[in-house]
Scaffold this motif. Structure first.
Motif, mmCIF file in Angstrom:
data_model
loop_
_atom_site.group_PDB
_atom_site.id
_atom_site.type_symbol
_atom_site.label_atom_id
_atom_site.label_comp_id
_atom_site.label_asym_id
_atom_site.label_seq_id
_atom_site.Cartn_x
_atom_site.Cartn_y
_atom_site.Cartn_z
ATOM 1 N N LYS A 34 0.903 -1.177 -0.042
ATOM 2 C CA LYS A 34 -0.012 0.045 0.064
ATOM 3 C C LYS A 34 0.733 1.267 -0.151
ATOM 4 O O LYS A 34 0.460 2.210 -0.491
ATOM 5 C CB LYS A 34 -0.864 0.106 1.172
ATOM 6 C CG LYS A 34 -1.787 -1.225 1.258
ATOM 7 C CD LYS A 34 -2.627 -1.312 0.382
ATOM 8 C CE LYS A 34 -3.709 -2.572 0.258
ATOM 9 N NZ LYS A 34 -3.928 -3.431 -0.724
ATOM 10 N N SER A 35 1.896 1.182 0.784
ATOM 11 C CA SER A 35 2.709 2.432 0.744
ATOM 12 C C SER A 35 3.449 2.680 -0.674
ATOM 13 O O SER A 35 3.332 3.909 -1.252
ATOM 14 C CB SER A 35 4.101 2.300 1.624
ATOM 15 O OG SER A 35 4.806 1.260 1.500
ATOM 16 N N ILE A 38 0.599 4.308 -2.640
ATOM 17 C CA ILE A 38 0.442 5.828 -2.062
ATOM 18 C C ILE A 38 1.424 6.933 -2.399
ATOM 19 O O ILE A 38 1.316 7.581 -2.913
ATOM 20 C CB ILE A 38 0.111 5.739 -0.741
ATOM 21 C CG1 ILE A 38 -1.124 5.245 -0.267
ATOM 22 C CG2 ILE A 38 0.202 7.401 -0.060
ATOM 23 C CD1 ILE A 38 -1.452 4.710 1.199
ATOM 24 N N LEU A 144 -5.138 12.857 -2.639
ATOM 25 C CA LEU A 144 -4.709 11.976 -1.661
ATOM 26 C C LEU A 144 -5.892 11.801 -0.675
ATOM 27 O O LEU A 144 -6.130 10.700 -0.206
ATOM 28 C CB LEU A 144 -3.588 12.401 -0.819
ATOM 29 C CG LEU A 144 -2.158 12.507 -1.801
ATOM 30 C CD1 LEU A 144 -1.023 13.140 -1.031
ATOM 31 C CD2 LEU A 144 -1.836 11.072 -2.146
ATOM 32 N N ASN A 147 -8.043 9.266 -2.534
ATOM 33 C CA ASN A 147 -7.521 7.798 -2.808
ATOM 34 C C ASN A 147 -6.912 7.132 -1.922
ATOM 35 O O ASN A 147 -7.047 5.959 -1.845
ATOM 36 C CB ASN A 147 -6.707 8.091 -3.800
ATOM 37 C CG ASN A 147 -7.052 8.461 -5.256
ATOM 38 O OD1 ASN A 147 -8.371 7.995 -5.763
ATOM 39 N ND2 ASN A 147 -7.158 9.617 -5.758
ATOM 40 N N VAL A 148 -6.314 7.884 -0.915
ATOM 41 C CA VAL A 148 -5.583 7.010 0.335
ATOM 42 C C VAL A 148 -6.662 6.159 1.095
ATOM 43 O O VAL A 148 -6.226 4.892 1.176
ATOM 44 C CB VAL A 148 -4.525 7.888 1.197
ATOM 45 C CG1 VAL A 148 -3.954 7.096 2.271
ATOM 46 C CG2 VAL A 148 -3.557 8.413 0.371
#
Length: 184
Positions: A34-35, A38, A144, A147-148
């Motif tokens: 995930k990081s 992002i 962000l 979407n995050v």
């Protein structure tokens, strides 16, 4: 400060249900890192929106100030209508998956954002506010914000949200920006 807040809020709302948000969901389901997703969204958005904001400021410099006000207002009204049309994601993007979470996300997000509502909104916001830095920071934050949470909760489905209501609210915001541009 108006440029930052307006850019953040309008793009965060416009992004809900947008094809790049749907792309974020697909990538979050496909990749576990995930990081990386992002980080790639952040970098792709910064680059894409910087180019868009630069274009907006460059273009507005060529126009008569009176005409530019009408063009910016008309653009906000056009975006207001555009956000009422639901987006769909392309199914042939899987060829980029071999690049891994970061590479696939970066390329797909950058390409998907070209000509997208939020990119056009960035052009218009930069033209209106003449503040490249604050508009780019704001539109990137908006992306962000939208979407995050989708990436972090990859199983979350956008169809659980009242999309028609969200799209109408977003259209209203852009219409109000158009009216405000005409009045001030």
């Amino acid at each position: 400060m108006d440029a930052l807040l307006t850019s953040t809020f309008s793009v965060a709302i416009a992004e809900i249900g947008d094809k790049t948000q749907l792309l974020a969901l697909v990538l979050a389901i496909r990749f576990s890192n995930k990081s990386a997703i992002i980080s790639a969204i952040l970098l792709a958005t910064l680059m894409n929106h910087f180019i868009a904001a630069y274009l907006g400021q460059w273009a507005i410099g060529w126009l008569d100030p009176q005409w530019s006000r009408y063009i910016i207002a008309a653009s906000f009204f056009a975006i207001a209508l555009w956000v009422l049309i639901p987006d769909k994601i392309d199914d042939d993007d899987h060829r980029f998956y071999k690049l891994g979470a970061f590479g696939a996300t970066f390329i797909l997000f950058f390409i998907a954002e070209i000509g997208d509502k939020t990119q056009i909104a960035t052009v218009v916001l930069a033209a209106k506010y003449q503040s490249l830095t604050w508009v780019v920071i704001g539109t990137t934050l908006g992306m962000l914000i939208a979407n995050v949470p989708v990436v972090l909760a990859g199983h979350f489905s956008a169809n659980k949200l009242p999309m028609a209501l969200i799209h109408r609210g977003c259209a209203l915001i852009f219409a109000l920006l158009g009216i405000a541009t005409l009045m001030w």
